[in-house]
Every structure is written in C-alpha cells, then in structure tokens.
Enzyme design. Structure first.
Site, PDB file in Angstrom:
ATOM      1  N   ARG A 274       7.606 -22.028  12.440  1.00 40.87           N
ATOM      2  CA  ARG A 274       7.803 -22.849  12.639  1.00 40.87           C
ATOM      3  C   ARG A 274       9.894 -23.442  12.289  1.00 40.87           C
ATOM      4  O   ARG A 274      10.155 -24.361  12.451  1.00 40.87           O
ATOM      5  CB  ARG A 274       7.379 -23.283  10.695  1.00 40.87           C
TER       6      ARG A 274
ATOM      7  N   LYS B 220      -2.004  -5.910   8.970  1.00 43.84           N
ATOM      8  CA  LYS B 220      -3.211  -5.766   8.074  1.00 43.84           C
ATOM      9  C   LYS B 220      -2.815  -6.900   6.985  1.00 43.84           C
ATOM     10  O   LYS B 220      -1.787  -7.618   7.138  1.00 43.84           O
ATOM     11  CB  LYS B 220      -3.037  -4.318   7.550  1.00 43.84           C
TER      12      LYS B 220
ATOM     13  N   ASP C 178      -2.403  -0.011  12.190  1.00 42.08           N
ATOM     14  CA  ASP C 178      -2.456   0.700  10.765  1.00 42.08           C
ATOM     15  C   ASP C 178      -1.149   1.431  10.967  1.00 42.08           C
ATOM     16  O   ASP C 178      -1.588   2.363  11.435  1.00 42.08           O
ATOM     17  CB  ASP C 178      -3.688   1.409  10.185  1.00 42.08           C
ATOM     18  N   HIS C 179       0.024   1.157  10.333  1.00 39.59           N
ATOM     19  CA  HIS C 179       0.621   1.655  10.943  1.00 39.59           C
ATOM     20  C   HIS C 179       0.681   3.655  10.379  1.00 39.59           C
ATOM     21  O   HIS C 179       1.697   3.963  11.204  1.00 39.59           O
ATOM     22  CB  HIS C 179       2.227   1.675  10.045  1.00 39.59           C
TER      23      HIS C 179
ATOM     24  N   LYS D 151       1.868   7.400  12.698  1.00 43.45           N
ATOM     25  CA  LYS D 151       2.719   8.575  11.942  1.00 43.45           C
ATOM     26  C   LYS D 151       2.522   9.621  12.329  1.00 43.45           C
ATOM     27  O   LYS D 151       1.882   9.876  12.980  1.00 43.45           O
ATOM     28  CB  LYS D 151       3.079   8.595  10.983  1.00 43.45           C
TER      29      LYS D 151
ATOM     30  N   GLU E  12       4.636   6.620  -3.802  1.00 44.61           N
ATOM     31  CA  GLU E  12       5.549   5.922  -3.708  1.00 44.61           C
ATOM     32  C   GLU E  12       6.711   6.110  -4.603  1.00 44.61           C
ATOM     33  O   GLU E  12       5.619   5.587  -5.988  1.00 44.61           O
ATOM     34  CB  GLU E  12       5.303   4.577  -2.724  1.00 44.61           C
TER      35      GLU E  12
ATOM     36  N   ASP F  69      -4.312  -2.291  -0.549  1.00 43.59           N
ATOM     37  CA  ASP F  69      -2.595  -2.133   0.540  1.00 43.59           C
ATOM     38  C   ASP F  69      -2.572  -1.259   0.985  1.00 43.59           C
ATOM     39  O   ASP F  69      -1.836  -0.812   1.786  1.00 43.59           O
ATOM     40  CB  ASP F  69      -1.502  -2.561  -0.728  1.00 43.59           C
TER      41      ASP F  69
ATOM     42  N   HIS G 202      -4.720   3.066   4.769  1.00 43.36           N
ATOM     43  CA  HIS G 202      -4.176   3.893   5.857  1.00 43.36           C
ATOM     44  C   HIS G 202      -4.578   5.220   5.109  1.00 43.36           C
ATOM     45  O   HIS G 202      -4.668   6.101   5.743  1.00 43.36           O
ATOM     46  CB  HIS G 202      -2.317   3.803   4.784  1.00 43.36           C
TER      47      HIS G 202
ATOM     48  N   LYS H 283       2.317   2.976  -6.526  1.00 39.96           N
ATOM     49  CA  LYS H 283       3.690   2.471  -7.154  1.00 39.96           C
ATOM     50  C   LYS H 283       4.368   3.172  -8.173  1.00 39.96           C
ATOM     51  O   LYS H 283       3.590   3.574  -9.159  1.00 39.96           O
ATOM     52  CB  LYS H 283       3.821   1.444  -7.087  1.00 39.96           C
TER      53      LYS H 283
HETATM   54  C1  BG6 Z   1       2.320  -1.011   3.529  1.00 32.07           C
HETATM   55  C2  BG6 Z   1       1.880  -1.479   2.101  1.00 32.07           C
HETATM   56  O1  BG6 Z   1       1.029  -1.144   4.024  1.00 32.07           O
HETATM   57  O2  BG6 Z   1       2.410   0.475   3.336  1.00 32.07           O
HETATM   58  C3  BG6 Z   1       3.652  -1.305   1.174  1.00 32.07           C
HETATM   59  O3  BG6 Z   1       1.826  -2.983   2.100  1.00 32.07           O
HETATM   60  C4  BG6 Z   1       3.415   0.685   1.068  1.00 32.07           C
HETATM   61  O4  BG6 Z   1       3.076  -1.828   0.159  1.00 32.07           O
HETATM   62  C5  BG6 Z   1       3.296   0.770   2.513  1.00 32.07           C
HETATM   63  O5  BG6 Z   1       4.739   0.508   0.740  1.00 32.07           O
HETATM   64  C6  BG6 Z   1       3.402   1.757   2.940  1.00 32.07           C
HETATM   65  O6  BG6 Z   1       4.159   2.642   4.604  1.00 32.07           O
HETATM   66  P1  BG6 Z   1       5.146   3.734   4.611  1.00 32.07           P
HETATM   67  O7  BG6 Z   1       4.980   4.111   5.672  1.00 32.07           O
HETATM   68  O8  BG6 Z   1       6.334   3.945   3.360  1.00 32.07           O
HETATM   69  O9  BG6 Z   1       4.833   4.617   3.578  1.00 32.07           O
END
Ligand code: BG6
Length: 494
Positions: free
Chosen positions: A46, A150, A179-180, A184, A218, A237, A242, A342
């Site tokens: 936007r 996601k 899904d990142h 990895k 984390e 999350d 993941h 976290k």
């Molecule tokens: C994301 C979450 O998908 O993955 C975050 O929304 C999280 O909250 C992150 O911190 C973790 O990814 P990575 O690659 O840092 O382990």
C-alpha cells in the site's frame, strides 16, 4: 543449477520480512550466480513508494544486513521495481497487469511469475482471488507459482478454509507453502544421514531407540512482535509447523526416490501416524509456560506480560513441552519429547536420539548412554556419544564423543533457508515445501492441544533465562529421564 528466468512479485514489500530476509536472499543468490540477469522483482504494497524510493530502501537494507556495496549492489538494485496498490481491492490489481507485462518483455521472462505473499495472513485468501480477477494466475503464458508464508491457518478449521480459498484459483502444483526450517541445511542433512548410511538405518527404530528429544530453544523474547505472538503462542508459532516438520524428517520412512511427491508422501504418512492426543493424555503429557521477569547476566529482562503489544492478563504460552508417540511399525512405543520456548538460556535447535543401553551392564552399575545429537543450529553438526574405558586400572567407563562440525568442512558456505527455498521455487522444485495433506495432518494433531489449552490448560511461569517450568522436568522425569541441557547456556545471575 540456476533459477529459471522469472518475475518475482512480492506482496507486503514494505514489510519486515522483505527487507530482512527476501531481498537479502535474492541478492545473495544473484551474487553467487544462481540468478541469471533475466529476473526482476516487483514490490507491491500500500505504501506510496516508486521504483527509485523502493530501490533506495532495499539498498539501505542490503548495506545494513549483508554489508553489500559497489557494482554488484547497484546491478542487483536495477532489477527492483515497485507498484503501490490496495492489496485487498481486486480492481486495483489491474495496475499490476501492464507492470508485469512490461517486466516480462524487458527481461524475457516468458511469463514466468513467482508471487510471494509476505503479508498479514488475513490477505492469503484475498490475494489469489484478486490475481485471478485479472487472469494473473493462469499458466497459458509461462508458469505461475505462489509462495504462502506461515501461518497456514489458525487452527484445523481455518487451515482447511484457507486451502479451499487458495485452491479455487491456484492448483496444488502452483502452491509453495514455505516452512523455513525445511530450508535449513542440517534439517535436510537428517535425510542424507539416515538414508545414505548403512550404519544408522538398521538401528533407527523401536528395537534400538529408547526415546527421541527435539528441542527448539530461543534465548530471545518476543521482541517487537508481541501483538502477533500473543495470538499465536509457542504452539502455533514453532510447534505446529517447524518442530513437527523436523519430527517428520527424523521419523519418516525412506522415500523410493527423492522428488517432491515421493518425499512429501512419506512426510504426510508419518504425520498422519502421530498418536491422537486425548484430553487425558494431555493432562499427563503437556506442559505450557510463560516467561516472567528475571535477571540475565546482570540485566533485568522483561517478562512476557510486560512486552510491547501483549495484554497484561495474557495466558499465551511462550513455552511448551509435549510427550507424543507415533503409531506405526517403526516407532510404536517410542516417546518423542518435543519442547520449544522463548527466553530459554540458549538458542539451540537439536534432535537427540537416545539409543537403548546394553541389556546387561557388565562393567559398572549403569551402562553408558549412546546418543546421536543432531545440532540443527547454531554451530551445525552431528555428535555421537558413547562410553569408553577410563584410562587406568579397572573397567570403568566414561562418555566420549565423535563430532562432526559443518564449520570444519573445506567450503562450509551454506545457503540460508530463504536462499535455498526461493531458489527451489524458481526452479519448480517443491520437495522442501509443505504439501496440503501434511499441513492438514499437523493441524489435526495440534487441534486437541489447542482445545485442551482453551478449556483447562494451565500456563506455568518460568523465569526468563531458565529451561522452562519445573513441571516440564517432572513430565520427562516420570520415565526416569532428564532433558538435555545443551551447552552454551548463559549463566543466570540472580
Ligand atoms: C519463526 C517464528 O517462524 O521462526 C519466530 O515466527 C521464531 O518466533 C523463528 O523466532 C525461529 O526461526 P530460526 O530460524 O531463528 O530458528
């Protein structure tokens, strides 16, 4: 292999993900020659930017995040364009048609278009429909693929509804759910480790494995994402996507060949075998937690309820631990302990395979544990732990380890998750993207946990910088076990 020539249209181009992850990933692919000169990026959002102001913003982001400079940076930025539209107004998408046509002509990209939805999830159903209004989804001239970030839904019902919405305008082969974690390197290495070594596969089952631990820890809190996170929590999350994907990589059967379909068939199969959790199971096997204020290394760290954007009476979990099982031939009876949180003492994602001990301890009262630790991040590597004789008199054993670290490879340069996944999408390889049946299976498994939490799930407090609520220790202690405390932990000073 290089990406195919194409135009990448990023929705949500003025957002955080675009300048922190997507543009840097594209820049790095360009730098290492994985993108040809025949590509363009059309940012869409936007905000009233134009090509020049968008380029300048991205240039600054690349200087900041990638230390980019010189000719390479300028050449890359010349491929960037921008079109402001109201992303929820179908008519406005008419403005995209001449822009995309012009870019296909200029870069000879044969109509190939990759759409990336890096927007709030409320637009995931809207954008495909608006694109379709102008025929921007049809594959008559070049391929059209759409990447969905996601979360794919909020629960089983909304995930299903979203799927129906997107499928009205894009076919499954066009949809790339990112899904990142699957991007990895070490997650992929799990497959190579398992399926290309005769050593592990015979042991990889209920006969030799006592239990499996999966940790996604984390050390950061929710930072400035409190607003988003509060509606999500650790379960949606990290766990639903993941960590269940990692679990699938650990537990799936070998695919007959490595291609998108046979790989994803096996992933979906194992996720469908997750033992459905009853409310009684959850009472015994689930622990939820929320971090509270504490001092870490002399600094006071805010509790979750003091974070920006978090309601002061929030009951959202920032930690969860779950014991689950997989009902199939290979895994029957083997517990999988999965935890994520976290503000834990250290950032680490790892899988620990705990092998059974010898049937009879010959040398000491308790036989040494045999473990395979697969470190997904950081300090990626694999460590095998077993017992050897302590030098000297007697036959006492001690734990030793054989370690492999990615950093020790001659050329350890790894593609980041977004680089790998964007490249795959541009090559049309969906192997590392979540297929609809797998996403559905994950939600089906998670839904009873969401229901349980909504009705009676208690969220325990834990101090920031610790390994979660003590109830989580009790959960695993029921079977006489303890969670591994991965190294690198910050010392907590009170
Ligand atoms: C994301 C979450 O998908 O993955 C975050 O929304 C999280 O909250 C992150 O911190 C973790 O990814 P990575 O690659 O840092 O382990």
């Amino acid at each position: 292999m290089k990406a195919e020539n194409n135009c990448i249209v990023i929705f949500g181009a003025s957002g955080d993900l675009t300048h922190r992850k997507l543009i840097p990933a594209l820049y790095n692919l360009y730098k290492i020659g994985r993108l040809t000169e025949n590509f363009s990026v059309l940012g869409v959002a936007r905000s009233e930017l134009n090509d020049e102001t968008f380029r300048e913003k991205m240039r600054q982001a690349l200087i900041k995040h990638e230390k980019a400079n010189g000719d390479m940076l300028e050449k890359f930025c010349s491929h960037l364009y921008y079109q402001p539209i109201n992303t929820s107004d179908a008519q406005d998408y008419g403005k995209l048609v001449p822009r995309i046509d012009e870019l296909h002509d200029k870069y000879q990209t044969c109509g190939n278009t990759l759409y990336y939805m890096s927007t709030p999830p409320s637009l995931y159903g809207v954008i495909p429909e608006c694109l379709a209004t102008h025929g921007l989804n049809t594959e008559e001239y070049g391929w059209k693929r759409i990447i969905v970030e996601k979360p794919f839904g909020y629960d089983l019902k909304t995930a299903h509804a979203l799927d129906i919405q997107i499928h009205r305008f894009f076919e499954e082969h066009q949809i790339y759910r990112i899904d990142h974690y699957l991007g990895k390197e070490t997650v992929q290495n799990l497959l190579v480790l398992r399926f290309s070594n005769g050593l592990f596969e015979p042991l990889w089952n209920r006969n030799y494995i006592e239990y499996v631990e999966i940790t996604g820890a984390e050390s950061i809190g929710v930072e400035d994402r409190g607003g988003y996170y509060d509606g999500s929590g650790a379960m949606r999350d990290m766990f639903q996507n993941h960590l269940l994907q990692v679990l699938a990589m650990v537990a799936m059967e070998p695919p007959a060949i490595i291609n998108a379909n046979s790989m994803r068939d096996e992933v979906a199969k194992v996720l469908h075998c997750l033992h459905p959790l009853t409310q009684e199971d959850l009472k015994n096997n689930l622990v939820l937690g929320q971090y509270v204020k504490a001092e870490i290394n002399g600094e006071t760290v805010a509790g979750y309820l003091q974070e920006k954007g978090v309601p002061e009476d929030s009951n959202t979990e920032t930690y969860m631990a779950l014991r689950c099982e997989i009902d199939n031939w290979r895994w029957a009876g083997v517990p999988f302990y999965v935890r994520t949180g976290k503000r834990l003492p250290v950032r680490v994602t790892e899988v620990v395979i705990h092998f059974k001990t010898t049937p009879h301890p010959v040398f000491s009262k308790s036989a040494p544990e045999n473990k395979l630790i697969i470190r997904i991040q950081p300090d990626e590597g694999i460590s095998m732990r077993f017992g050897l004789k302590k030098p000297g008199a007697g036959f006492e054993s001690k734990e030793v380890s054989m370690d492999f670290r990615y950093a020790d490879l001659a050329s350890p340069s790894l593609l980041t998750a977004y680089e790998r996944l964007l490249l795959d999408a541009m090559k049309g390889d969906a192997t590392l993207f979540a297929r609809t049946d797998a996403v559905h299976a994950c939600w089906k498994f998670v839904q009873p946990i969401l229901d349980y939490k909504a009705e009676r799930g208690r969220v325990y407090e834990y101090e920031a910088g610790t390994w979660g609520p003590t109830e989580a220790d009790k959960l695993i202690a029921k079977a006489g076990r303890v969670w591994r405390k991965p190294s690198g932990a910050m010392k907590k000073k009170v």
